[in-house]
Motif scaffolding. Sequence first.
Motif, PDB file in Angstrom:
ATOM      1  N   UNK A  17       0.760  -1.249   0.000  1.00  0.00           N
ATOM      2  CA  UNK A  17       0.000   0.000   0.000  1.00  0.00           C
ATOM      3  C   UNK A  17       0.789   1.297   0.000  1.00  0.00           C
ATOM      4  N   UNK A  18       2.121   1.277   0.044  1.00  0.00           N
ATOM      5  CA  UNK A  18       2.831   2.562   0.090  1.00  0.00           C
ATOM      6  C   UNK A  18       2.713   3.306  -1.238  1.00  0.00           C
ATOM      7  N   UNK A  19       2.618   2.544  -2.332  1.00  0.00           N
ATOM      8  CA  UNK A  19       2.495   3.164  -3.656  1.00  0.00           C
ATOM      9  C   UNK A  19       3.489   2.626  -4.662  1.00  0.00           C
ATOM     10  N   UNK A  20       4.648   2.131  -4.204  1.00  0.00           N
ATOM     11  CA  UNK A  20       5.630   1.552  -5.120  1.00  0.00           C
ATOM     12  C   UNK A  20       5.134   0.194  -5.606  1.00  0.00           C
ATOM     13  N   UNK A  21       5.788  -0.331  -6.634  1.00  0.00           N
ATOM     14  CA  UNK A  21       5.342  -1.593  -7.209  1.00  0.00           C
ATOM     15  C   UNK A  21       6.075  -2.767  -6.581  1.00  0.00           C
ATOM     16  N   UNK A  22       5.343  -3.847  -6.339  1.00  0.00           N
ATOM     17  CA  UNK A  22       5.985  -4.994  -5.714  1.00  0.00           C
ATOM     18  C   UNK A  22       6.407  -6.081  -6.706  1.00  0.00           C
ATOM     19  N   UNK A  23       6.205  -5.856  -8.000  1.00  0.00           N
ATOM     20  CA  UNK A  23       6.682  -6.814  -8.999  1.00  0.00           C
ATOM     21  C   UNK A  23       8.114  -6.429  -9.335  1.00  0.00           C
ATOM     22  N   UNK A  24       9.061  -7.220  -8.811  1.00  0.00           N
ATOM     23  CA  UNK A  24      10.461  -6.820  -8.774  1.00  0.00           C
ATOM     24  C   UNK A  24      11.376  -7.933  -9.285  1.00  0.00           C
ATOM     25  N   UNK A  25      12.574  -7.570  -9.754  1.00  0.00           N
ATOM     26  CA  UNK A  25      13.513  -8.585 -10.237  1.00  0.00           C
ATOM     27  C   UNK A  25      14.077  -9.418  -9.091  1.00  0.00           C
ATOM     28  N   UNK A  26      14.186 -10.717  -9.313  1.00  0.00           N
ATOM     29  CA  UNK A  26      14.714 -11.632  -8.309  1.00  0.00           C
ATOM     30  C   UNK A  26      15.927 -12.363  -8.863  1.00  0.00           C
ATOM     31  N   UNK A  27      16.485 -13.222  -8.019  1.00  0.00           N
ATOM     32  CA  UNK A  27      17.578 -14.109  -8.435  1.00  0.00           C
ATOM     33  C   UNK A  27      18.774 -13.341  -8.999  1.00  0.00           C
ATOM     34  N   UNK A  28      19.026 -12.151  -8.439  1.00  0.00           N
ATOM     35  CA  UNK A  28      20.167 -11.352  -8.863  1.00  0.00           C
ATOM     36  C   UNK A  28      19.913 -10.476 -10.072  1.00  0.00           C
ATOM     37  N   UNK A  29      18.707 -10.557 -10.646  1.00  0.00           N
ATOM     38  CA  UNK A  29      18.405  -9.764 -11.841  1.00  0.00           C
ATOM     39  C   UNK A  29      18.376  -8.270 -11.551  1.00  0.00           C
TER      40      UNK A  29
END
Length: 428
Positions: free
Chosen positions: A358-370
Motif C-alpha cells: 500500500x505505500x504506492x511503489x510496485x511490488x513486482x520486482x527482479x529476483x535471483x540477482x536480476x
Amino acid sequence: MQIINNPNPSEWAELLTRPVFEAEFLQSAVKNILNRVRTSGDQALIDFNLKFDQAVTHNLSVTQEEITSAIAQVETSLKDAIRKAADNIHKFHKAQERATLEVETMPGVTCWRKSVAIPNVGIYIPGGTAPLFSTVLMLGIPASIAGCNEIVLCTPPGKDGTIHPAILFAADLVGVTKIYKTGGAQAVAAMAYGTETVPKVDKIFGPGNQYVTEAKQQVSLEGIAIDMPAGPSELAIIADETAEPAFIASDLLSQAEHGNDSQVILICTDEAQVAKVNRALDEQLASLPRKEMAGKSLQNSKAIIVPDLTIAVALSNAYAPEHLIICTKEAETVAEEIVNAGSVFIGDLTPESAGDYASGTNHTLPTNGAARAYSGVSLDSFTKQITYQKIDQAGLKSLGPAIEEMAAAEQLEAHKRAVTIRLEKIGR
C-alpha cells in the motif's frame, strides 16, 4: 537460519546462491506444459487445472455474475484497505507519466520521442497457497494508466473452481474484465500463444514460482515480451546494533512465508544482534499459520556477520536482492550506497510489507540477482518509446552531405542515394 561469521569475499558467490530446482528437470517440465497448451488449447488448461490445482473447470472465463457475487463476499474493511492501496499506487504511477520530448538537433531537423501504450498485455496473478490480490493492483493500475487496449488476467482457481473474491474485487476496481481460470506455466503459455478462450497478448507480467519464471523465460525466446525474471520472493536486511530484533524477525518471516523456495538473508555488523534475532524468529514462527512453509524457507536462509557497514553494503550489492531493508544508524546515508536492489526500505519503521501492499511503489520486482540490470515494474513497463524525426528542405541541405559521406564510407550506396535523389529534386 545458518550463521556465517565474517566470510571471505571469495566465498560470497557460493554463500549467496539461491535455492533452485534441478535446472534440466525444470526446463523439460515447463517445455512439455507449453507444448501441451500450444497444441491442445483450452482442453490443456482444463486438464492442468485438475492436475495441479485439483479444480474442475468447465468454463475458463470468469463471468460478470461471478465478479458481482465475489464483490459481495469481500468484507467492507478489506475493500476499504484495497481502495486505499489502489489510491496510493495510482498516485505514484500516474506521476511517472512523461511529456513528449522534442528536440531540434539542428535547424530544419526535429526529433521527438513519445510513449505509446503496449496494446495487449497479460498479467499473471499467483493463487494457490496465497492469492495475491495485491498484484492485481500493482499490474492492473499502471496498465490502465498507460492506456493498454486489452488487459488479460490469469490466475489459478481454487478446488471449487472459483477465483478468490478479493482478486475479483481488485480486478473490478482497476477495470480488468478479461479474467481466466488458469495458473502456473500453463497460464503463461495461454497468454503467449492464445487459446480458444484466452487471447494472445504482446507482453506478459507477473511474479510466480520457478515454473512460472521458467515459462516466461522460454516464451521470451520465441518473441513474447516479458516484464523481467521475477521468481520466488527474496529479502535481504542490513542491520547494526541499533536495530530492533523483533522488527527484523518479522520482516524475515514475512518473506519466508511466501513459499518453500523463498530466501531471506540477514547481513549484520553485530553478533549479539544476530542471536537476538534468532530468538525472536523462534518466538514469532511458533504462532504463524504458515509456520511449516516459513520454517522450510528459513532453512535456505542465512545470517551473515560482517565487521562493518561498508562490507555489509558490498555484500548486499553482490547479492542484488529483490527487497532490501536497511535498519542502521543513518540508514538513508547507507541507502545511497546501494546500487543493486529491486526496492529499498529505509529505517526501522518501514517494513517490506508496506511496499508489498500500500505505500504506492510496485511490488513486482527482479529476483535471483536480476536487480543488477533490471528495474521493477513501473508505468514505463506498459509502454514503448517511439522516436520520430522530421526534416525540411533547409535541414536536408544542411544534414544531407554528412549522411552521403557516411553512407559512402560504409559502402551502402542505396543509403547514400536515398539522400542524393532528394537533394537533386530540391536543388542543392
